[in-house]
Scaffold this active site. Structure first.
Site, PDB file in Angstrom:
ATOM      1  N   SER B 122       0.811  -1.220   0.000  1.00 24.23           N
ATOM      2  CA  SER B 122       0.000   0.000   0.000  1.00 24.23           C
ATOM      3  C   SER B 122       0.846   1.272   0.000  1.00 24.23           C
ATOM      4  O   SER B 122       0.371   2.316  -0.401  1.00 24.23           O
ATOM      5  CB  SER B 122      -0.938  -0.009   1.206  1.00 24.23           C
ATOM      6  OG  SER B 122      -0.208  -0.085   2.393  1.00 24.23           O
ATOM      7  N   LYS B 159       0.240   4.490   6.783  1.00 25.68           N
ATOM      8  CA  LYS B 159      -0.459   5.321   5.794  1.00 25.68           C
ATOM      9  C   LYS B 159       0.005   6.764   5.903  1.00 25.68           C
ATOM     10  O   LYS B 159       0.501   7.197   6.935  1.00 25.68           O
ATOM     11  CB  LYS B 159      -1.981   5.268   6.055  1.00 25.68           C
ATOM     12  CG  LYS B 159      -2.620   3.900   5.842  1.00 25.68           C
ATOM     13  CD  LYS B 159      -2.883   3.621   4.382  1.00 25.68           C
ATOM     14  CE  LYS B 159      -3.539   2.261   4.191  1.00 25.68           C
ATOM     15  NZ  LYS B 159      -2.623   1.142   4.584  1.00 25.68           N
TER      16      LYS B 159
END
Lengths: 203, 203
Positions: B122, B159
């Site tokens: 990710s 993230k």
DNA sequence: GTTTTAAGTAAACATATGTATAGGTAGGAG
DNA sequence: CTCCTACCTATACATATGTTTACTTAAAAC
């Protein structure tokens, strides 16, 4: 690993903390005083148990030679960091060494290993950014497609290396850059070493 | 730094090598034997000179308490590495600690800092790959757009963090993934810490 | 209930270790 | 030449330090 008693754990912790603080191990009497004991024998017993159970090493039989086995006993190596390499200077000349960085000995087994600061965005596609440090193990060859430090004339760059017969291709891993193509006969290209790790700080 | 004589350099080198090998400093008589001297006084003189000139520290006046000043005396810190975090377990519970890695003390000034192994692709867009280790400094907030370890329910992920009023966006930095959107009222999201460094081994 | 183990006190002993005193030699600086 | 420093020998001393013997107490193991 064998179980140790609470008291033994206390002693082990004290030894670890002492070494962290002083860089040398406590003497038996240091430990004795810390725990307020009135004899050295109690301490000796604890140390003997901890050695038997594999938590301490006492192979040298001299003063302050206790060694803690395990997690806190990491072996490190200080690896030189060379910055932007001045043209013409040998890569590892003392003039180029900016700093020394500690690295786990597991990562730096080879003699002559060094850090190089990457400049430019040519390896962005391989997740190596401008300013990243790469750990380089010097060697005259790399496997097909491995990331290598290559010396072209007087400059060193980081590229993904391919060789097809006498055709050498250096891939930048960045869509904005075309692969650089060389031929074996070109004298001014040489593999310096293989990139074995990447380090980046974000702050 | 003051100049030292060739002989003094030899003694200093021997002390450095001895510490590298044994993890504790040589005694004066160790040094004496190594150089084949017939008195301890000569060694004492050299050490006194090296202390005067700032190459050695001898503040503790006890056995094997010599410390080398300078480049080889790097301060490191062993930082725990937590792997894939088992659901429900507190992040730094001993069960999760896979290993300890040495890091320069400059990089790990804060108490409670730890490594986390990234899984998934990710964060590829931010040059963080599957398997990379990120160094995490625990803190309850980050600046707009900084890379953070975020805990969503029972899982921790890495993230890029954005907050607009009560709207929280977690960007994956990968075109294949859409940003995750949360609202402040959601109780199951919490910033664990800020990513301050990235480490990757290539072999 | 007996044995074993952990943990400790007390008192030594032998060696390791840092330090000091009293010099000696050689070379450079003034 | 004289003084200073680097480097060394010889010897000794005081303390630091690891080790040992003998014994005690309490709790756990069998």
């Amino acid at each position: 690993m064998k179980k140790i008693t609470d008291r033994q754990k206390q002693v082990l912790d004290y030894i670890c903390d002492f070494i962290d603080e002083h860089s040398y191990a406590p003497s038996i009497r240091d430990i004795q005083k810390h725990f307020g004991l009135k004899s050295t024998k109690g301490v000796k017993d604890h140390i003997d148990r901890l050695v038997e159970k594999g938590y301490l090493n006492r192979t040298d039989g001299t003063a302050r030679a206790l060694k803690v086995v395990g997690e806190r006993n990491t072996v490190i190596r200080n690896v030189p960091l060379v910055g932007t390499v001045a043209a013409g200077l040998p890569l590892l000349a003392e003039e180029n060494i900016e700093d020394y960085l500690p690295v786990s000995a597991d990562m730096a087994r080879t003699e002559g290993i060094f850090f190089l600061r990457v400049n430019g965005d040519s390896m962005t596609g391989a997740a190596i950014l401008d300013g990243d440090l790469v750990l380089v193990r010097p060697q005259p060859f790399v496997e097909q497609g491995e990331i290598a430090v290559v010396r072209i004339g007087e400059e060193a760059t980081v590229k993904r290396f391919f060789k097809f017969n006498t055709r050498i291709e250096l891939h930048s891993e960045n869509p904005d850059f075309e692969p650089i193509v060389y031929w074996d006969e070109d004298e001014d290209i040489r593999i310096v070493g293989k990139v074995t790790a990447v380090f980046r700080t974000l702050e």
